[in-house]
Design a protein around this motif. Structure first.
Motif, PDB file in Angstrom:
ATOM      1  N   HIS A 156       0.852  -1.184   0.000  1.00 35.34           N
ATOM      2  CA  HIS A 156       0.000   0.000   0.000  1.00 35.34           C
ATOM      3  C   HIS A 156       0.894   1.243   0.000  1.00 35.34           C
ATOM      4  N   PRO A 157       0.452   2.364  -0.565  1.00 36.94           N
ATOM      5  CA  PRO A 157       1.274   3.586  -0.551  1.00 36.94           C
ATOM      6  C   PRO A 157       1.702   4.037   0.845  1.00 36.94           C
ATOM      7  N   LYS A 158       0.924   3.669   1.874  1.00 35.15           N
ATOM      8  CA  LYS A 158       1.249   4.071   3.238  1.00 35.15           C
ATOM      9  C   LYS A 158       2.115   3.048   3.977  1.00 35.15           C
ATOM     10  N   LEU A 159       2.507   1.972   3.295  1.00 42.57           N
ATOM     11  CA  LEU A 159       3.396   1.002   3.923  1.00 42.57           C
ATOM     12  C   LEU A 159       4.706   1.690   4.286  1.00 42.57           C
ATOM     13  N   GLU A 160       5.225   1.376   5.479  1.00 43.15           N
ATOM     14  CA  GLU A 160       6.502   1.933   5.903  1.00 43.15           C
ATOM     15  C   GLU A 160       7.613   0.903   5.717  1.00 43.15           C
ATOM     16  N   LYS A 161       8.756   1.128   6.278  1.00 36.26           N
ATOM     17  CA  LYS A 161       9.942   0.306   6.034  1.00 36.26           C
ATOM     18  C   LYS A 161       9.747  -1.133   6.502  1.00 36.26           C
ATOM     19  N   VAL A 162      10.210  -2.084   5.682  1.00 40.97           N
ATOM     20  CA  VAL A 162      10.246  -3.489   6.078  1.00 40.97           C
ATOM     21  C   VAL A 162      11.704  -3.927   6.174  1.00 40.97           C
ATOM     22  N   GLU A 163      11.955  -4.955   6.958  1.00 38.44           N
ATOM     23  CA  GLU A 163      13.324  -5.464   7.133  1.00 38.44           C
ATOM     24  C   GLU A 163      13.520  -6.705   6.280  1.00 38.44           C
ATOM     25  N   HIS A 164      14.490  -6.666   5.400  1.00 39.99           N
ATOM     26  CA  HIS A 164      14.738  -7.770   4.485  1.00 39.99           C
ATOM     27  C   HIS A 164      15.002  -9.066   5.256  1.00 39.99           C
ATOM     28  N   GLY A 165      14.208 -10.079   4.960  1.00 33.47           N
ATOM     29  CA  GLY A 165      14.439 -11.402   5.521  1.00 33.47           C
ATOM     30  C   GLY A 165      13.888 -11.650   6.905  1.00 33.47           C
ATOM     31  N   ARG A 166      13.416 -10.619   7.603  1.00 28.16           N
ATOM     32  CA  ARG A 166      12.979 -10.838   8.979  1.00 28.16           C
ATOM     33  C   ARG A 166      11.710 -11.675   9.042  1.00 28.16           C
ATOM     34  N   ASP A 167      10.747 -11.375   8.178  1.00 30.30           N
ATOM     35  CA  ASP A 167       9.512 -12.149   8.205  1.00 30.30           C
ATOM     36  C   ASP A 167       9.777 -13.621   7.903  1.00 30.30           C
ATOM     37  N   GLU A 168      10.600 -13.884   6.884  1.00 28.94           N
ATOM     38  CA  GLU A 168      10.899 -15.260   6.505  1.00 28.94           C
ATOM     39  C   GLU A 168      11.557 -16.010   7.669  1.00 28.94           C
ATOM     40  N   TYR A 169      12.503 -15.353   8.322  1.00 30.83           N
ATOM     41  CA  TYR A 169      13.185 -15.972   9.458  1.00 30.83           C
ATOM     42  C   TYR A 169      12.213 -16.243  10.601  1.00 30.83           C
ATOM     43  N   GLU A 170      11.435 -15.234  10.977  1.00 31.28           N
ATOM     44  CA  GLU A 170      10.566 -15.388  12.135  1.00 31.28           C
ATOM     45  C   GLU A 170       9.424 -16.368  11.862  1.00 31.28           C
ATOM     46  N   ILE A 171       8.991 -16.484  10.623  1.00 32.75           N
ATOM     47  CA  ILE A 171       7.988 -17.493  10.291  1.00 32.75           C
ATOM     48  C   ILE A 171       8.546 -18.889  10.564  1.00 32.75           C
ATOM     49  N   GLU A 172       9.798 -19.122  10.177  1.00 29.39           N
ATOM     50  CA  GLU A 172      10.414 -20.419  10.464  1.00 29.39           C
ATOM     51  C   GLU A 172      10.568 -20.630  11.966  1.00 29.39           C
ATOM     52  N   VAL A 173      10.932 -19.584  12.678  1.00 31.12           N
ATOM     53  CA  VAL A 173      11.039 -19.647  14.137  1.00 31.12           C
ATOM     54  C   VAL A 173       9.695 -20.045  14.753  1.00 31.12           C
ATOM     55  N   ILE A 174       8.628 -19.404  14.302  1.00 32.60           N
ATOM     56  CA  ILE A 174       7.296 -19.681  14.843  1.00 32.60           C
ATOM     57  C   ILE A 174       6.872 -21.115  14.530  1.00 32.60           C
ATOM     58  N   LYS A 175       7.142 -21.562  13.308  1.00 30.01           N
ATOM     59  CA  LYS A 175       6.769 -22.935  12.938  1.00 30.01           C
ATOM     60  C   LYS A 175       7.456 -23.955  13.849  1.00 30.01           C
ATOM     61  N   HIS A 176       8.743 -23.752  14.116  1.00 32.33           N
ATOM     62  CA  HIS A 176       9.458 -24.669  15.003  1.00 32.33           C
ATOM     63  C   HIS A 176       8.943 -24.555  16.441  1.00 32.33           C
ATOM     64  N   ALA A 177       8.587 -23.330  16.844  1.00 34.08           N
ATOM     65  CA  ALA A 177       8.032 -23.141  18.192  1.00 34.08           C
ATOM     66  C   ALA A 177       6.677 -23.831  18.321  1.00 34.08           C
ATOM     67  N   PHE A 178       5.839 -23.717  17.280  1.00 31.93           N
ATOM     68  CA  PHE A 178       4.560 -24.433  17.272  1.00 31.93           C
ATOM     69  C   PHE A 178       4.798 -25.936  17.439  1.00 31.93           C
ATOM     70  N   LYS A 179       5.777 -26.456  16.706  1.00 31.08           N
ATOM     71  CA  LYS A 179       6.040 -27.890  16.712  1.00 31.08           C
ATOM     72  C   LYS A 179       6.511 -28.354  18.087  1.00 31.08           C
ATOM     73  N   ARG A 180       7.322 -27.539  18.760  1.00 32.43           N
ATOM     74  CA  ARG A 180       7.810 -27.896  20.101  1.00 32.43           C
ATOM     75  C   ARG A 180       6.758 -27.663  21.171  1.00 32.43           C
ATOM     76  N   GLY A 181       5.805 -26.783  20.870  1.00 36.93           N
ATOM     77  CA  GLY A 181       4.769 -26.490  21.847  1.00 36.93           C
ATOM     78  C   GLY A 181       5.190 -25.537  22.938  1.00 36.93           C
ATOM     79  N   ILE A 182       6.169 -24.655  22.651  1.00 34.04           N
ATOM     80  CA  ILE A 182       6.613 -23.720  23.678  1.00 34.04           C
ATOM     81  C   ILE A 182       5.687 -22.501  23.734  1.00 34.04           C
ATOM     82  N   PRO A 183       5.556 -21.874  24.886  1.00 33.06           N
ATOM     83  CA  PRO A 183       4.743 -20.659  25.003  1.00 33.06           C
ATOM     84  C   PRO A 183       5.296 -19.546  24.104  1.00 33.06           C
ATOM     85  N   ILE A 184       4.388 -18.759  23.538  1.00 32.05           N
ATOM     86  CA  ILE A 184       4.765 -17.667  22.637  1.00 32.05           C
ATOM     87  C   ILE A 184       4.027 -16.405  23.038  1.00 32.05           C
TER      88      ILE A 184
END
Length: 241
Positions: free
Chosen positions: A74-102
């Motif tokens: 969107h025109p109002k989108l602000e700065k994004v960090e390259h690669g952060r979403d991809e990394y944290e998505i993998e982190v969350i998937k592994h956390a889901f699999k282990r069942g740790i609190p988030i």
């Protein structure tokens, strides 16, 4: 048994890793061991990062890349960090699999929702269709409790013990729709904007659009939320280690 180890996500841009110290202070003060998570793209490395944790703390930061939830910027989108979403998505998937609190804060809450087919407002002022939108990106100090949140029947309600709290708010993006098989909405601002969500399963998974790490020293609901997260992490440590 030792204290629970809490993985805390960080921002990494150019040659710097950054994180506001209040996240670290909150975890330490309330009985946890903070461990900063460095973004990388090695799947085995990410898996092993999560295997040593008892809890995952997803921090705030730059905007989520709209490609994460299949939208164009969107025109109002602000700065994004390259690669952060991809990394944290993998982190969350592994956390889901282990069942740790988030516990997901601000962009962390948005990423949890995006990962489970939820939708987003890329910019509230430009896209929110409700009436009487309040200020969500406050100009006051970070620890100032600027607006109220109405708490719906939920784990969050049991934690704070009240139907209404005041929060500090620093976002122009927000969760829009939530996939009810994975999450429920547990708190909204007076204008209807989602301020809290939580997982539908037994594992402690909570996303907050506000920042208890900035207000826990003087605000009881903020402290109770962080204590509940750390208590769940301690219980996970006791059961799994």
């Amino acid at each position: 048994m030792g204290r629970p180890i809490i993985g805390i996500t960080t921002a990494i841009e150019e040659n710097n890793m950054s994180l506001r110290p209040h996240y670290i202070e909150a975890v330490t003060d309330l009985g946890g061991v903070p461990l900063l998570l460095a973004k990388n793209d090695d799947e085995q490395s990410i898996k092993e990062q999560i295997e040593v944790l008892d809890g995952l703390y997803l921090t705030g930061g730059n905007d989520i890349n709209p490609s994460t939830y299949n939208e164009e910027p969107h025109p109002k989108l602000e700065k994004v960090e390259h690669g952060r979403d991809e990394y944290e998505i993998e982190v969350i998937k592994h956390a889901f699999k282990r069942g740790i609190p988030i516990l997901g804060i601000c962009r962390g809450s948005q990423l949890l929702n995006s990962l489970t087919d939820g939708t987003m407002y890329q910019d509230l002022e430009a896209q929110y269709e409700g009436e009487d939108l309040i200020q969500h990106k406050q100009k006051s100090n970070r620890d100032y409790l600027q607006h109220s949140v109405l708490i719906e029947g939920s784990r969050l309600h049991k934690i704070v013990g009240t139907d209404k709290i005041r929060v500090n708010s620093h976002h122009h993006q927000a969760n829009k729709d939530v996939d009810n098989k994975d999450f429920i909405v547990s708190g909204r601002a007076p204008d209807g904007v989602i301020e809290a969500l939580e997982g539908t399963g037994n594992t402690f998974i909570m996303g907050l659009q506000f920042h208890p790490e900035d207000s826990y020293k003087f605000d009881e609901p903020s402290k109770k939320i962080l204590e509940a997260f750390l208590s769940e992490a301690q219980q996970f440590r006791a059961e799994k280690r």
